[in-house]
Design an enzyme around this catalytic site. Structure first.
Site, PDB file in Angstrom:
ATOM      1  N   LYS A 193      -3.472  77.461   9.750  1.00 14.15           N
ATOM      2  CA  LYS A 193      -2.763  77.284  11.014  1.00 14.15           C
ATOM      3  C   LYS A 193      -3.086  75.913  11.593  1.00 14.15           C
ATOM      4  O   LYS A 193      -4.040  75.741  12.353  1.00 14.15           O
ATOM      5  CB  LYS A 193      -3.176  78.371  12.005  1.00 14.15           C
ATOM      6  CG  LYS A 193      -2.814  79.780  11.593  1.00 14.15           C
ATOM      7  CD  LYS A 193      -3.357  80.809  12.576  1.00 14.15           C
ATOM      8  CE  LYS A 193      -3.066  82.220  12.113  1.00 14.15           C
ATOM      9  NZ  LYS A 193      -3.673  83.238  12.999  1.00 14.15           N
ATOM     10  N   THR A 194      -2.288  74.922  11.210  1.00 15.85           N
ATOM     11  CA  THR A 194      -2.463  73.555  11.715  1.00 15.85           C
ATOM     12  C   THR A 194      -1.094  72.961  12.008  1.00 15.85           C
ATOM     13  O   THR A 194      -0.063  73.564  11.710  1.00 15.85           O
ATOM     14  CB  THR A 194      -3.165  72.661  10.667  1.00 15.85           C
ATOM     15  OG1 THR A 194      -2.319  72.554   9.512  1.00 15.85           O
ATOM     16  CG2 THR A 194      -4.517  73.230  10.266  1.00 15.85           C
ATOM     17  N   SER A 229      -4.184  72.060  -3.330  1.00  9.85           N
ATOM     18  CA  SER A 229      -3.367  73.237  -3.066  1.00  9.85           C
ATOM     19  C   SER A 229      -3.076  74.007  -4.346  1.00  9.85           C
ATOM     20  O   SER A 229      -2.921  73.406  -5.420  1.00  9.85           O
ATOM     21  CB  SER A 229      -2.047  72.827  -2.415  1.00  9.85           C
ATOM     22  OG  SER A 229      -1.166  73.934  -2.291  1.00  9.85           O
ATOM     23  N   LYS A 243      -0.084  67.253  -5.147  1.00 10.17           N
ATOM     24  CA  LYS A 243      -1.339  67.980  -5.337  1.00 10.17           C
ATOM     25  C   LYS A 243      -1.601  68.266  -6.813  1.00 10.17           C
ATOM     26  O   LYS A 243      -2.754  68.332  -7.245  1.00 10.17           O
ATOM     27  CB  LYS A 243      -1.316  69.270  -4.525  1.00 10.17           C
ATOM     28  CG  LYS A 243      -1.290  69.038  -3.014  1.00 10.17           C
ATOM     29  CD  LYS A 243      -2.457  68.172  -2.546  1.00 10.17           C
ATOM     30  CE  LYS A 243      -2.530  68.072  -1.031  1.00 10.17           C
ATOM     31  NZ  LYS A 243      -3.668  67.234  -0.567  1.00 10.17           N
ATOM     32  N   TYR A 257       5.290  67.901  -2.185  1.00 10.20           N
ATOM     33  CA  TYR A 257       3.906  68.227  -1.871  1.00 10.20           C
ATOM     34  C   TYR A 257       3.215  68.830  -3.099  1.00 10.20           C
ATOM     35  O   TYR A 257       2.080  68.462  -3.431  1.00 10.20           O
ATOM     36  CB  TYR A 257       3.869  69.208  -0.699  1.00 10.20           C
ATOM     37  CG  TYR A 257       2.476  69.582  -0.239  1.00 10.20           C
ATOM     38  CD1 TYR A 257       1.746  68.711   0.568  1.00 10.20           C
ATOM     39  CD2 TYR A 257       1.902  70.799  -0.591  1.00 10.20           C
ATOM     40  CE1 TYR A 257       0.467  69.048   1.000  1.00 10.20           C
ATOM     41  CE2 TYR A 257       0.632  71.139  -0.160  1.00 10.20           C
ATOM     42  CZ  TYR A 257      -0.084  70.266   0.637  1.00 10.20           C
ATOM     43  OH  TYR A 257      -1.351  70.589   1.063  1.00 10.20           O
ATOM     44  N   ARG A 291      -6.271  57.160  11.250  1.00  2.00           N
ATOM     45  CA  ARG A 291      -5.418  55.973  11.188  1.00  2.00           C
ATOM     46  C   ARG A 291      -5.437  55.201  12.505  1.00  2.00           C
ATOM     47  O   ARG A 291      -5.215  53.998  12.527  1.00  2.00           O
ATOM     48  CB  ARG A 291      -3.976  56.360  10.836  1.00  2.00           C
ATOM     49  CG  ARG A 291      -3.779  56.725   9.370  1.00  2.00           C
ATOM     50  CD  ARG A 291      -2.338  57.079   9.091  1.00  2.00           C
ATOM     51  NE  ARG A 291      -1.914  58.238   9.839  1.00  2.00           N
ATOM     52  CZ  ARG A 291      -0.666  58.704   9.866  1.00  2.00           C
ATOM     53  NH1 ARG A 291       0.287  58.079   9.188  1.00  2.00           N
ATOM     54  NH2 ARG A 291      -0.356  59.775  10.563  1.00  2.00           N
TER      55      ARG A 291
END
Length: 313
Positions: free
Chosen positions: A270-271, A172, A236, A232, A68
Protein backbone atom coordinates in the site's frame (compact mmCIF):
# COMPACT_ATOMS: atom_id res chain seq x y z
CA UNK A 1 -12.57 -22.96 0.18
CA UNK A 2 -11.17 -22.60 -3.35
CA UNK A 3 -7.50 -22.46 -4.37
CA UNK A 4 -7.40 -18.67 -4.46
CA UNK A 5 -8.80 -18.36 -0.95
CA UNK A 6 -6.39 -20.97 0.40
CA UNK A 7 -3.45 -19.11 -1.16
CA UNK A 8 -4.67 -15.85 0.39
CA UNK A 9 -4.96 -17.56 3.78
CA UNK A 10 -1.41 -18.94 3.49
CA UNK A 11 -0.04 -15.50 2.59
CA UNK A 12 -1.79 -13.90 5.53
CA UNK A 13 -0.48 -16.58 7.89
CA UNK A 14 3.05 -16.04 6.62
CA UNK A 15 2.76 -12.27 6.98
CA UNK A 16 1.74 -12.76 10.59
CA UNK A 17 4.72 -15.04 11.15
CA UNK A 18 7.09 -12.49 9.63
CA UNK A 19 5.58 -9.68 11.69
CA UNK A 20 6.26 -11.75 14.81
CA UNK A 21 9.84 -12.47 13.71
CA UNK A 22 10.38 -8.74 13.29
CA UNK A 23 9.71 -8.20 17.01
CA UNK A 24 12.51 -10.57 18.05
CA UNK A 25 15.66 -8.54 18.72
CA UNK A 26 19.04 -9.58 17.35
CA UNK A 27 21.39 -10.91 20.00
CA UNK A 28 24.78 -9.32 20.63
CA UNK A 29 26.34 -12.32 18.92
CA UNK A 30 24.25 -11.77 15.79
CA UNK A 31 24.83 -8.04 15.53
CA UNK A 32 27.76 -7.67 13.16
CA UNK A 33 26.95 -3.98 12.61
CA UNK A 34 27.26 -0.79 14.66
CA UNK A 35 26.58 2.95 14.35
CA UNK A 36 29.64 3.06 12.09
CA UNK A 37 28.02 0.69 9.59
CA UNK A 38 26.88 2.71 6.58
CA UNK A 39 23.75 1.71 4.66
CA UNK A 40 22.54 3.52 1.53
CA UNK A 41 18.88 3.31 0.48
CA UNK A 42 17.88 4.72 -2.91
CA UNK A 43 14.51 6.33 -3.59
CA UNK A 44 13.91 6.51 0.14
CA UNK A 45 11.77 9.61 0.64
CA UNK A 46 8.52 7.61 0.82
CA UNK A 47 6.91 4.17 0.79
CA UNK A 48 9.01 1.03 1.09
CA UNK A 49 12.29 2.92 0.83
CA UNK A 50 11.49 5.20 3.75
CA UNK A 51 10.41 2.24 5.84
CA UNK A 52 13.65 0.38 5.03
CA UNK A 53 15.56 3.45 6.23
CA UNK A 54 13.45 3.49 9.39
CA UNK A 55 13.97 -0.18 10.21
CA UNK A 56 17.72 -0.15 9.49
CA UNK A 57 18.17 2.98 11.60
CA UNK A 58 16.15 1.40 14.41
CA UNK A 59 18.72 -1.41 14.43
CA UNK A 60 21.44 1.15 15.11
CA UNK A 61 23.06 1.70 11.72
CA UNK A 62 23.88 4.98 10.04
CA UNK A 63 21.54 5.21 7.06
CA UNK A 64 21.91 7.47 4.03
CA UNK A 65 18.41 8.36 2.81
CA UNK A 66 18.63 9.35 -0.84
CA UNK A 67 16.05 11.27 -2.80
CA UNK A 68 15.94 13.01 -6.17
CA UNK A 69 15.05 16.23 -4.36
CA UNK A 70 16.96 17.19 -1.22
CA UNK A 71 14.06 19.08 0.34
CA UNK A 72 11.70 16.14 -0.07
CA UNK A 73 14.27 13.82 1.47
CA UNK A 74 14.84 16.16 4.41
CA UNK A 75 11.11 16.38 5.07
CA UNK A 76 10.83 12.58 4.96
CA UNK A 77 13.73 12.20 7.39
CA UNK A 78 12.47 14.81 9.84
CA UNK A 79 10.42 12.43 11.99
CA UNK A 80 13.22 9.86 12.02
CA UNK A 81 15.75 12.48 13.12
CA UNK A 82 13.40 13.76 15.80
CA UNK A 83 13.26 10.20 17.07
CA UNK A 84 17.02 10.19 17.54
CA UNK A 85 17.81 7.92 14.60
CA UNK A 86 21.09 8.33 12.73
CA UNK A 87 19.82 9.24 9.26
CA UNK A 88 21.60 11.43 6.73
CA UNK A 89 19.94 12.84 3.60
CA UNK A 90 21.64 13.24 0.23
CA UNK A 91 20.40 14.00 -3.25
CA UNK A 92 20.61 11.15 -5.78
CA UNK A 93 18.95 10.51 -9.12
CA UNK A 94 19.90 7.02 -10.28
CA UNK A 95 19.07 7.75 -13.93
CA UNK A 96 21.61 10.59 -14.01
CA UNK A 97 25.24 9.35 -14.24
CA UNK A 98 26.56 12.69 -12.99
CA UNK A 99 24.31 12.46 -9.91
CA UNK A 100 25.63 8.97 -9.14
CA UNK A 101 29.22 10.21 -9.58
CA UNK A 102 28.69 13.16 -7.24
CA UNK A 103 27.07 10.89 -4.67
CA UNK A 104 29.90 8.35 -4.87
CA UNK A 105 32.49 11.09 -4.37
CA UNK A 106 30.55 12.44 -1.38
CA UNK A 107 30.41 8.95 0.17
CA UNK A 108 34.16 8.49 -0.32
CA UNK A 109 34.99 11.87 1.21
CA UNK A 110 32.64 11.62 4.20
CA UNK A 111 32.55 7.91 5.06
CA UNK A 112 35.31 6.23 3.11
CA UNK A 113 32.81 3.69 1.76
CA UNK A 114 29.62 1.82 2.56
CA UNK A 115 28.61 -1.57 3.93
CA UNK A 116 25.06 -1.98 2.62
CA UNK A 117 23.30 -0.85 -0.54
CA UNK A 118 19.54 -1.21 -0.88
CA UNK A 119 18.32 -0.50 -4.40
CA UNK A 120 14.76 0.63 -3.85
CA UNK A 121 14.38 3.49 -6.35
CA UNK A 122 11.95 2.58 -9.10
CA UNK A 123 8.88 3.66 -11.06
CA UNK A 124 5.69 2.05 -12.29
CA UNK A 125 3.01 3.88 -14.26
CA UNK A 126 0.42 1.10 -14.34
CA UNK A 127 -2.42 1.19 -11.83
CA UNK A 128 -5.12 -1.40 -11.27
CA UNK A 129 -5.68 -3.55 -14.35
CA UNK A 130 -4.11 -1.01 -16.71
CA UNK A 131 -1.23 -2.25 -18.85
CA UNK A 132 0.13 0.75 -20.68
CA UNK A 133 3.67 0.70 -22.10
CA UNK A 134 3.63 4.42 -22.85
CA UNK A 135 6.40 5.02 -20.30
CA UNK A 136 8.29 1.77 -20.98
CA UNK A 137 11.58 3.48 -21.82
CA UNK A 138 11.58 5.45 -18.57
CA UNK A 139 10.62 2.35 -16.55
CA UNK A 140 13.48 0.29 -18.03
CA UNK A 141 15.92 3.20 -17.72
CA UNK A 142 15.10 3.69 -14.03
CA UNK A 143 14.36 0.24 -12.69
CA UNK A 144 17.05 -1.68 -14.56
CA UNK A 145 19.74 0.62 -15.96
CA UNK A 146 19.60 2.98 -12.96
CA UNK A 147 19.86 0.08 -10.52
CA UNK A 148 22.67 -1.51 -12.52
CA UNK A 149 24.65 1.73 -12.69
CA UNK A 150 24.21 2.26 -8.97
CA UNK A 151 25.53 -1.23 -8.21
CA UNK A 152 28.55 -0.64 -10.44
CA UNK A 153 29.30 2.70 -8.77
CA UNK A 154 28.99 1.37 -5.22
CA UNK A 155 30.94 -1.90 -5.55
CA UNK A 156 34.32 -0.09 -5.45
CA UNK A 157 33.12 1.68 -2.28
CA UNK A 158 32.10 -1.51 -0.45
CA UNK A 159 34.25 -1.66 2.68
CA UNK A 160 36.14 -4.86 3.53
CA UNK A 161 34.80 -6.76 6.54
CA UNK A 162 34.61 -10.25 7.97
CA UNK A 163 30.82 -10.16 7.65
CA UNK A 164 30.85 -9.09 4.01
CA UNK A 165 29.15 -6.14 2.35
CA UNK A 166 25.56 -6.53 1.17
CA UNK A 167 23.55 -5.43 -1.85
CA UNK A 168 19.77 -5.89 -1.81
CA UNK A 169 17.54 -4.94 -4.73
CA UNK A 170 13.80 -4.49 -4.42
CA UNK A 171 12.29 -6.51 -7.26
CA UNK A 172 9.03 -8.31 -8.03
CA UNK A 173 7.52 -11.71 -8.64
CA UNK A 174 6.23 -10.18 -11.88
CA UNK A 175 9.80 -10.45 -13.16
CA UNK A 176 10.14 -14.19 -12.63
CA UNK A 177 11.50 -16.13 -15.60
CA UNK A 178 9.51 -19.27 -14.96
CA UNK A 179 6.38 -18.13 -13.19
CA UNK A 180 3.26 -19.93 -14.32
CA UNK A 181 1.84 -16.64 -15.52
CA UNK A 182 3.30 -13.49 -17.01
CA UNK A 183 6.54 -15.03 -18.23
CA UNK A 184 8.44 -14.46 -21.48
CA UNK A 185 6.85 -16.50 -24.26
CA UNK A 186 10.12 -16.96 -26.17
CA UNK A 187 11.33 -20.28 -24.76
CA UNK A 188 14.83 -19.95 -26.25
CA UNK A 189 15.35 -16.51 -24.74
CA UNK A 190 14.01 -17.70 -21.42
CA UNK A 191 16.45 -20.62 -21.40
CA UNK A 192 19.35 -18.31 -22.28
CA UNK A 193 18.50 -15.97 -19.42
CA UNK A 194 18.21 -18.93 -17.06
CA UNK A 195 21.48 -20.63 -18.07
CA UNK A 196 24.34 -19.22 -15.99
CA UNK A 197 26.82 -20.25 -18.69
CA UNK A 198 24.99 -18.06 -21.21
CA UNK A 199 23.80 -15.23 -18.98
CA UNK A 200 25.69 -11.98 -19.54
CA UNK A 201 25.18 -8.27 -19.13
CA UNK A 202 25.08 -7.99 -22.90
CA UNK A 203 22.25 -10.54 -23.11
CA UNK A 204 20.20 -8.74 -20.45
CA UNK A 205 20.78 -5.35 -22.09
CA UNK A 206 19.94 -6.76 -25.50
CA UNK A 207 16.71 -8.25 -24.19
CA UNK A 208 15.38 -5.01 -22.69
CA UNK A 209 16.59 -2.99 -25.68
CA UNK A 210 14.73 -5.30 -28.05
CA UNK A 211 11.61 -4.91 -25.92
CA UNK A 212 11.86 -1.10 -26.06
CA UNK A 213 12.36 -1.20 -29.83
CA UNK A 214 9.24 -3.33 -30.24
CA UNK A 215 7.27 -1.01 -27.97
CA UNK A 216 8.25 1.86 -30.25
CA UNK A 217 7.23 0.06 -33.46
CA UNK A 218 4.07 -1.39 -31.90
CA UNK A 219 4.99 -5.07 -32.35
CA UNK A 220 5.49 -5.89 -28.66
CA UNK A 221 2.00 -7.34 -28.14
CA UNK A 222 2.70 -10.26 -30.49
CA UNK A 223 6.28 -10.98 -29.42
CA UNK A 224 5.72 -13.01 -26.27
CA UNK A 225 6.49 -10.40 -23.62
CA UNK A 226 4.67 -10.56 -20.26
CA UNK A 227 1.08 -9.36 -20.46
CA UNK A 228 0.65 -7.95 -16.93
CA UNK A 229 2.37 -4.63 -16.13
CA UNK A 230 4.60 -5.46 -19.09
CA UNK A 231 7.22 -2.72 -18.84
CA UNK A 232 7.51 -3.05 -15.06
CA UNK A 233 7.73 -6.84 -15.33
CA UNK A 234 10.51 -6.60 -17.92
CA UNK A 235 12.46 -4.13 -15.81
CA UNK A 236 12.31 -6.42 -12.78
CA UNK A 237 13.11 -9.49 -14.85
CA UNK A 238 16.29 -7.67 -15.87
CA UNK A 239 17.07 -6.77 -12.24
CA UNK A 240 16.62 -10.40 -11.21
CA UNK A 241 18.88 -11.63 -14.01
CA UNK A 242 21.54 -9.03 -13.22
CA UNK A 243 21.45 -10.04 -9.55
CA UNK A 244 22.23 -13.63 -10.50
CA UNK A 245 24.98 -12.52 -12.86
CA UNK A 246 26.65 -10.22 -10.33
CA UNK A 247 26.46 -12.90 -7.65
CA UNK A 248 28.51 -15.15 -9.91
CA UNK A 249 31.02 -12.40 -10.71
CA UNK A 250 31.38 -11.34 -7.06
CA UNK A 251 31.73 -14.90 -5.77
CA UNK A 252 35.45 -14.89 -6.61
CA UNK A 253 36.30 -12.13 -4.17
CA UNK A 254 38.64 -13.19 -1.33
CA UNK A 255 37.61 -13.59 2.31
CA UNK A 256 37.28 -10.25 4.02
CA UNK A 257 36.20 -8.59 0.77
CA UNK A 258 33.04 -10.57 0.06
CA UNK A 259 29.98 -8.82 -1.35
CA UNK A 260 26.66 -10.66 -1.15
CA UNK A 261 23.94 -9.61 -3.56
CA UNK A 262 20.30 -10.73 -3.50
CA UNK A 263 16.88 -9.40 -4.47
CA UNK A 264 13.38 -9.71 -3.07
CA UNK A 265 9.72 -9.09 -3.75
CA UNK A 266 8.04 -6.90 -1.11
CA UNK A 267 4.56 -7.91 -2.26
CA UNK A 268 1.78 -5.63 -3.40
CA UNK A 269 2.35 -2.84 -0.91
CA UNK A 270 0.00 0.00 0.00
CA UNK A 271 2.04 2.91 -1.35
CA UNK A 272 1.68 5.74 -3.82
CA UNK A 273 3.20 3.50 -6.51
CA UNK A 274 0.28 1.07 -6.26
CA UNK A 275 -2.29 3.83 -5.87
CA UNK A 276 -2.68 2.69 -2.25
CA UNK A 277 -4.41 -0.44 -3.54
CA UNK A 278 -1.98 -3.03 -2.17
CA UNK A 279 -2.70 -5.57 0.54
CA UNK A 280 0.69 -5.39 2.34
CA UNK A 281 1.84 -2.66 4.71
CA UNK A 282 5.10 -0.78 4.10
CA UNK A 283 6.41 -2.34 7.34
CA UNK A 284 5.88 -5.84 5.99
CA UNK A 285 7.06 -4.83 2.53
CA UNK A 286 10.37 -3.54 3.90
CA UNK A 287 10.99 -6.47 6.23
CA UNK A 288 12.63 -8.99 3.90
CA UNK A 289 14.97 -6.34 2.47
CA UNK A 290 16.12 -5.36 5.95
CA UNK A 291 16.43 -9.02 6.95
CA UNK A 292 18.65 -9.74 3.92
CA UNK A 293 20.78 -6.68 4.62
CA UNK A 294 21.40 -7.76 8.22
CA UNK A 295 21.68 -11.55 7.99
CA UNK A 296 24.19 -12.45 10.72
CA UNK A 297 25.78 -15.22 8.67
CA UNK A 298 25.46 -14.14 5.06
CA UNK A 299 26.15 -17.19 2.95
CA UNK A 300 23.45 -16.66 0.32
CA UNK A 301 24.03 -14.80 -2.92
CA UNK A 302 22.20 -14.48 -6.21
CA UNK A 303 18.88 -15.54 -4.69
CA UNK A 304 15.34 -14.20 -4.85
CA UNK A 305 13.24 -13.92 -1.69
CA UNK A 306 9.74 -13.07 -0.52
CA UNK A 307 8.55 -13.01 3.09
CA UNK A 308 11.99 -14.19 4.27
CA UNK A 309 11.82 -17.30 2.09
CA UNK A 310 13.72 -18.11 -1.07
CA UNK A 311 11.55 -18.43 -4.17
CA UNK A 312 12.41 -19.41 -7.73
CA UNK A 313 13.39 -16.72 -10.20
Amino acid sequence: MDKKERAKERREKRRQEVSLLRTIPYSDHQRWWSIDTIAVVTGANRGIGLEIVHQLAMHGLTVILTSRETGVGEEAARVLLEGGLNVVVHKLDIVDPSSIKIFAEWIQQNYGGIDILVNNAGVNFNVGTENSVESAEKVIETNYFGTKNMIKAMIPLMRPSASGARIVSVSSRLGRLNGRRNRIGDVTLRQQLEDMNLLSEELIDRTVTKFIEQVKDGSWTSCGWPQVFTDYSMSKLAVNAYTRLMAKILSDRPEGQKIYINCYCPGWVKTAMTGWAGHTTPEDGADTGVWLALLPEQFVRGKFFAERREINF
